[in-house]
Design a protein around this motif. Structure first.
Motif, PDB file in Angstrom:
ATOM      1  N   THR A 474       0.836  -1.190   0.000  1.00 53.86           N
ATOM      2  CA  THR A 474       0.000   0.000   0.000  1.00 53.86           C
ATOM      3  C   THR A 474       0.876   1.248   0.000  1.00 53.86           C
ATOM      4  O   THR A 474       1.788   1.374   0.798  1.00 53.86           O
ATOM      5  N   THR A 475       0.570   2.168  -0.885  1.00 50.35           N
ATOM      6  CA  THR A 475       1.386   3.369  -1.026  1.00 50.35           C
ATOM      7  C   THR A 475       0.685   4.623  -0.529  1.00 50.35           C
ATOM      8  O   THR A 475       1.178   5.732  -0.720  1.00 50.35           O
ATOM      9  N   SER A 476      -0.458   4.478   0.105  1.00 50.35           N
ATOM     10  CA  SER A 476      -1.170   5.632   0.654  1.00 50.35           C
ATOM     11  C   SER A 476      -2.031   5.179   1.815  1.00 50.35           C
ATOM     12  O   SER A 476      -2.364   3.990   1.959  1.00 50.35           O
ATOM     13  N   VAL A 477      -2.404   6.119   2.664  1.00 49.13           N
ATOM     14  CA  VAL A 477      -3.300   5.822   3.778  1.00 49.13           C
ATOM     15  C   VAL A 477      -4.649   5.316   3.279  1.00 49.13           C
ATOM     16  O   VAL A 477      -5.166   4.312   3.784  1.00 49.13           O
ATOM     17  N   PRO A 478      -5.282   5.969   2.275  1.00 50.27           N
ATOM     18  CA  PRO A 478      -6.553   5.428   1.782  1.00 50.27           C
ATOM     19  C   PRO A 478      -6.440   3.996   1.266  1.00 50.27           C
ATOM     20  O   PRO A 478      -7.349   3.186   1.476  1.00 50.27           O
ATOM     21  N   ALA A 479      -5.337   3.673   0.608  1.00 51.95           N
ATOM     22  CA  ALA A 479      -5.161   2.298   0.130  1.00 51.95           C
ATOM     23  C   ALA A 479      -5.029   1.336   1.301  1.00 51.95           C
ATOM     24  O   ALA A 479      -5.537   0.204   1.261  1.00 51.95           O
ATOM     25  N   GLY A 480      -4.330   1.770   2.373  1.00 54.09           N
ATOM     26  CA  GLY A 480      -4.210   0.926   3.557  1.00 54.09           C
ATOM     27  C   GLY A 480      -5.550   0.666   4.217  1.00 54.09           C
ATOM     28  O   GLY A 480      -5.848  -0.465   4.645  1.00 54.09           O
ATOM     29  N   LEU A 481      -6.376   1.698   4.320  1.00 50.40           N
ATOM     30  CA  LEU A 481      -7.704   1.523   4.888  1.00 50.40           C
ATOM     31  C   LEU A 481      -8.546   0.594   4.017  1.00 50.40           C
ATOM     32  O   LEU A 481      -9.261  -0.285   4.530  1.00 50.40           O
ATOM     33  N   ALA A 482      -8.442   0.761   2.710  1.00 50.08           N
ATOM     34  CA  ALA A 482      -9.200  -0.102   1.801  1.00 50.08           C
ATOM     35  C   ALA A 482      -8.731  -1.553   1.894  1.00 50.08           C
ATOM     36  O   ALA A 482      -9.537  -2.481   1.824  1.00 50.08           O
ATOM     37  N   ALA A 483      -7.423  -1.749   2.067  1.00 48.71           N
ATOM     38  CA  ALA A 483      -6.882  -3.112   2.151  1.00 48.71           C
ATOM     39  C   ALA A 483      -7.513  -3.890   3.296  1.00 48.71           C
ATOM     40  O   ALA A 483      -7.755  -5.097   3.188  1.00 48.71           O
ATOM     41  N   LEU A 484      -7.806  -3.210   4.398  1.00 49.72           N
ATOM     42  CA  LEU A 484      -8.364  -3.888   5.561  1.00 49.72           C
ATOM     43  C   LEU A 484      -9.775  -4.409   5.316  1.00 49.72           C
ATOM     44  O   LEU A 484     -10.261  -5.276   6.064  1.00 49.72           O
ATOM     45  N   ILE A 485     -10.443  -3.910   4.275  1.00 50.42           N
ATOM     46  CA  ILE A 485     -11.745  -4.466   3.925  1.00 50.42           C
ATOM     47  C   ILE A 485     -11.593  -5.927   3.504  1.00 50.42           C
ATOM     48  O   ILE A 485     -12.502  -6.741   3.679  1.00 50.42           O
ATOM     49  N   GLY A 486     -10.445  -6.270   2.955  1.00 47.34           N
ATOM     50  CA  GLY A 486     -10.196  -7.640   2.520  1.00 47.34           C
ATOM     51  C   GLY A 486      -9.547  -8.518   3.569  1.00 47.34           C
ATOM     52  O   GLY A 486      -9.167  -9.655   3.275  1.00 47.34           O
ATOM     53  N   TYR A 487      -9.414  -8.015   4.806  1.00 49.67           N
ATOM     54  CA  TYR A 487      -8.718  -8.749   5.873  1.00 49.67           C
ATOM     55  C   TYR A 487      -9.632  -9.767   6.540  1.00 49.67           C
ATOM     56  O   TYR A 487     -10.755  -9.452   6.937  1.00 49.67           O
ATOM     57  N   ASP A 488      -9.133 -10.977   6.694  1.00 47.38           N
ATOM     58  CA  ASP A 488      -9.835 -12.058   7.395  1.00 47.38           C
ATOM     59  C   ASP A 488      -8.905 -12.608   8.471  1.00 47.38           C
ATOM     60  O   ASP A 488      -7.919 -13.275   8.161  1.00 47.38           O
ATOM     61  N   PRO A 489      -9.171 -12.336   9.754  1.00 43.04           N
ATOM     62  CA  PRO A 489      -8.264 -12.805  10.817  1.00 43.04           C
ATOM     63  C   PRO A 489      -8.170 -14.318  10.924  1.00 43.04           C
ATOM     64  O   PRO A 489      -7.261 -14.841  11.576  1.00 43.04           O
ATOM     65  N   ALA A 490      -9.077 -15.034  10.269  1.00 45.72           N
ATOM     66  CA  ALA A 490      -9.035 -16.493  10.312  1.00 45.72           C
ATOM     67  C   ALA A 490      -8.256 -17.097   9.146  1.00 45.72           C
ATOM     68  O   ALA A 490      -8.065 -18.313   9.093  1.00 45.72           O
ATOM     69  N   ALA A 491      -7.810 -16.267   8.216  1.00 47.16           N
ATOM     70  CA  ALA A 491      -7.014 -16.749   7.080  1.00 47.16           C
ATOM     71  C   ALA A 491      -5.535 -16.566   7.386  1.00 47.16           C
ATOM     72  O   ALA A 491      -5.156 -15.851   8.327  1.00 47.16           O
ATOM     73  N   ASP A 492      -4.656 -17.208   6.598  1.00 43.74           N
ATOM     74  CA  ASP A 492      -3.227 -17.056   6.857  1.00 43.74           C
ATOM     75  C   ASP A 492      -2.692 -15.815   6.147  1.00 43.74           C
ATOM     76  O   ASP A 492      -3.425 -15.112   5.432  1.00 43.74           O
ATOM     77  N   ALA A 493      -1.406 -15.537   6.344  1.00 35.77           N
ATOM     78  CA  ALA A 493      -0.824 -14.306   5.806  1.00 35.77           C
ATOM     79  C   ALA A 493      -0.856 -14.272   4.286  1.00 35.77           C
ATOM     80  O   ALA A 493      -1.134 -13.220   3.688  1.00 35.77           O
ATOM     81  N   SER A 494      -0.566 -15.392   3.648  1.00 29.16           N
ATOM     82  CA  SER A 494      -0.546 -15.405   2.184  1.00 29.16           C
ATOM     83  C   SER A 494      -1.931 -15.151   1.608  1.00 29.16           C
ATOM     84  O   SER A 494      -2.096 -14.386   0.644  1.00 29.16           O
ATOM     85  N   GLN A 495      -2.940 -15.790   2.205  1.00 28.90           N
ATOM     86  CA  GLN A 495      -4.305 -15.572   1.725  1.00 28.90           C
ATOM     87  C   GLN A 495      -4.734 -14.124   1.929  1.00 28.90           C
ATOM     88  O   GLN A 495      -5.338 -13.502   1.054  1.00 28.90           O
ATOM     89  N   ASN A 496      -4.412 -13.590   3.099  1.00 25.16           N
ATOM     90  CA  ASN A 496      -4.778 -12.205   3.372  1.00 25.16           C
ATOM     91  C   ASN A 496      -4.042 -11.235   2.457  1.00 25.16           C
ATOM     92  O   ASN A 496      -4.606 -10.232   2.009  1.00 25.16           O
ATOM     93  N   ALA A 497      -2.785 -11.516   2.198  1.00 29.35           N
ATOM     94  CA  ALA A 497      -2.025 -10.626   1.320  1.00 29.35           C
ATOM     95  C   ALA A 497      -2.683 -10.529  -0.048  1.00 29.35           C
ATOM     96  O   ALA A 497      -2.751  -9.450  -0.651  1.00 29.35           O
ATOM     97  N   ALA A 498      -3.196 -11.648  -0.538  1.00 33.93           N
ATOM     98  CA  ALA A 498      -3.834 -11.652  -1.852  1.00 33.93           C
ATOM     99  C   ALA A 498      -5.137 -10.849  -1.841  1.00 33.93           C
ATOM    100  O   ALA A 498      -5.368  -9.989  -2.702  1.00 33.93           O
TER     101      ALA A 498
END
Length: 611
Positions: A474-498
């Motif tokens: 992520t290269t901006s704060v808005p992109a970082g906030l948007a990325a968290l919409i795709g976050y699943d605490p029950a998935a692993d790091a690779s899945q979440n990164a995608a």
């Protein structure tokens, strides 16, 4: 330095011992600290937060701190320089200077089979060290671009080598002044190369500046000359008169035309991108019309196979970066041929942690702001609630870099467990991000840098922890906030990164700030003190108020398929102007939903994310 440290003739050292090497690093740190504001001013865009000098100074501060706890032998000092630079590197400029110092230290360090104190550092060893330093930095980038710290370091090293060879041909040999002669030629050639950088990089010429990282590198040679023969450090950074005039508007404490204090005196950050092709100073920025995919992976391979691997990749793409050594390499390429790229890695060793991004679907956000120092648990603003045992474990935790308290709360509300905080002038070091990873309540961790300048440092963390760390670029704060919409605490790091990368890629970012010097941009002449709007391409709007610049920026960025506009108000936002922006949006883009948040960030009254 005293006579106990140097063997000297007529006031000039013939050799340096181990303590003199350590003193050189301390003097270099002092020089960077003294001149960091001037170096910070050498920024392509006239934004109030260029921080190349600050990042380099703080990287050397980490080296100095490491030296305090090290032994006094050559091996100990070289190890401290290398490790301190690696762990303390901040921003792209810090990463590059860490590569320079590591190459230099590796050359001066005694071999494993050497018993006792090694021979002192003479002119020949010093020249060899400068050559190795340049080669180490160049090796991290497949196609080093002229007009950067890389080319200036290379010019200095080549001059040092030529002078050494000339001295060797003299019947008297290097003599009493060999060290000084080698360093003087290196500094002279480096200064000439620095002044030529605008002719080599058009973006520097357009901005009327020279390369900031290169200016910082030359202070290392000044530090060496100070240690060798006691000559004073320069009172001012040596710059062409026209460049000095350009950055004069940004002097600390200077008054802008509207009477406000120049915010550069308070915070500085950079758009200086050497490793990832995101801006000036490194290799070329990626063109979405060109190669389609970004491929990154860690490669476990013998060092002797890397040259052949690099050659294979050179025919497969561009924006090639490889950093590492001792059997582990972090590799990055833009390509149209994913299969052959990965197969080349298999031929060399074992690629793992493979990440593939479709660049044609990615909307690169403009680097906004990084952070510094403190990391803390997800709800503990100002504290250190980071003991993972006090919080429930998750399958994957998220670390977010955030510049302000209001944004801390937003990141936490969306699920980030650790916040690394600070300002744009204080990009976090490798060690600080590593501390946050250690504190995170999971063995799988995703880092959101939220600034292109922090990405190279974040990518170094995984090699220094037993945890599985992924970096969503992520290269901006808005992109970082948007990325968290795709976050699943029950998935692993690779899945979440995608999934988080996909979410972040859907955001276009923009920002409004105040110009700290006059500049000619695509929108016309911009005066110091005027408000400007920037997107990923640079300055696209200007106005007499922040609100006017924001409306111009949004008029440039908004497209018919956009649905949501996130507006993050900074500490300097004027409520009436914010209402003007909201009214303009409702009138001209009635179908775009507006989400407003109080971020509290300094210097940037408005940050925008458009989805």
């Amino acid at each position: 330095m005293g006579d106990r440290d140097l063997e000297s003739t007529a006031g000039s050292a013939t050799v340096l011992d181990s303590e003199a090497l350590a003193e050189t690093m301390r003097v270099y740190r002092a020089a960077l600290e003294q001149h960091r504001i001037t170096i910070d001013r050498l920024n392509v865009y006239p934004v109030p937060d260029g921080d190349t000098g600050t990042n380099m100074a703080m990287t050397l501060a980490a080296v100095s701190e490491e030296l305090l706890g090290s032994g006094t032998g050559r091996a100990d000092i070289c190890r401290a320089i290398s490790h301190g630079a690696l762990m303390g590197a901040r921003g792209n400029s810090g990463v590059i200077v860490s590569q320079l110092l590591r190459g230099f230290a590796a050359t001066l360090a005694p071999g494993d089979d050497h018993a006792g104190e090694p021979p002192p550092i003479d002119a020949g060893m010093l020249a060899k060290g400068l050559v190795a330093a340049s080669a180490a930095a160049d090796s991290a980038v497949m196609r080093p671009v002229e007009g950067t710290i890389l080319s200036v370091a290379r010019a200095s090293a080549q001059a040092a080598q030529r002078t050494l060879e000339a001295l060797a041909e003299d019947s008297a040999g290097p003599g009493a002044h060999g060290l000084a002669a080698v360093l003087e030629s290196a500094k002279r050639a480096g200064q000439e190369a620095l002044e030529a950088t605008p002719q080599q990089l058009p973006v520097l010429a357009d901005a009327g500046v020279v390369d900031a990282g290169a200016a910082g590198y030359l202070l290392l040679l000044d530090a060496m000359l100070h240690v060798v023969d006691g000559r004073p450090l320069p009172a001012e950074v040596e710059l062409p008169a026209d460049v000095a005039a350009v950055i004069a508007h940004g002097n600390a404490g200077a008054q802008l035309p509207n009477g406000s204090v120049d915010p550069v005196a308070e915070q500085r950050a950079e758009l200086h991108r050497h490793l990832d092709g995101d801006g000036h100073g490194g290799h070329e920025a990626h063109d979405p019309s060109g190669t389609r995919y970004e491929v990154m992976f860690l490669l476990a391979a013998p060092d002797e196979k890397i040259d052949a691997f690099k050659s294979a990749w050179d025919s497969l793409g561009d924006s090639i970066v490889m950093v590492g050594g001792d059997g582990l390499w972090n590799c990055h390429i833009h390509t149209d041929d994913i299969g052959p790229v990965i197969e080349a890695g298999i031929d060399a060793g074992r690629p793992h942690r493979i990440q593939i991004t479709d660049l044609h679907e990615q909307v690169a956000g403009l680097g906004v702001h990084g952070a510094h120092g403190e990391h803390r648990g997800h709800s503990a603003h100002g504290g250190h609630d980071t003991v993972s045992g006090d919080r429930p474990q998750v399958d994957c935790a998220v670390i977010a870099v955030s510049p302000a308290a209001g944004l801390d709360a937003l990141f936490a509300a969306l699920g980030a467990q650790e916040i690394v905080t600070g300002g744009q002038t204080m990009n976090p070091s490798t060690a600080e991000l590593l501390a946050a990873v250690t504190a995170a309540p999971s063995q799988h961790v995703v880092i959101l840098p939220n600034n292109s300048n922090i990405i190279p440092v974040a990518r170094q963390v995984d090699a220094h922890t037993v945890k599985h760390v992924e970096v969503v670029t992520t290269t901006s704060v808005p992109a970082g906030l948007a990325a968290l919409i795709g976050y699943d605490p029950a998935a692993d790091a690779s899945q979440n990164a995608a999934t988080m990368t996909d979410a972040a890629d859907a955001v276009a970012a923009g920002e409004v700030t105040q110009a700290v010097r006059e500049v000619n941009a695509s929108v016309g002449h911009v005066a110091a003190g005027q408000w400007i709007g920037l997107d990923e391409s640079g300055i696209v709007a200007a106005g007499s108020t922040a609100g006017a610049a924001a409306i111009g920026l949004l008029g440039h960025m908004l497209q018919p398929d956009h649905e949501i506009l996130t507006l993050i108000e900074g500490a300097g936002a004027v409520p009436a102007q914010t209402e003007d922006v909201a009214s303009w949006l409702a009138q001209h883009w009635p179908d775009v939903e507006l989400e407003r948040h109080a971020g509290g960030q300094d210097h940037y009254p408005y940050l925008f994310g458009i989805e």
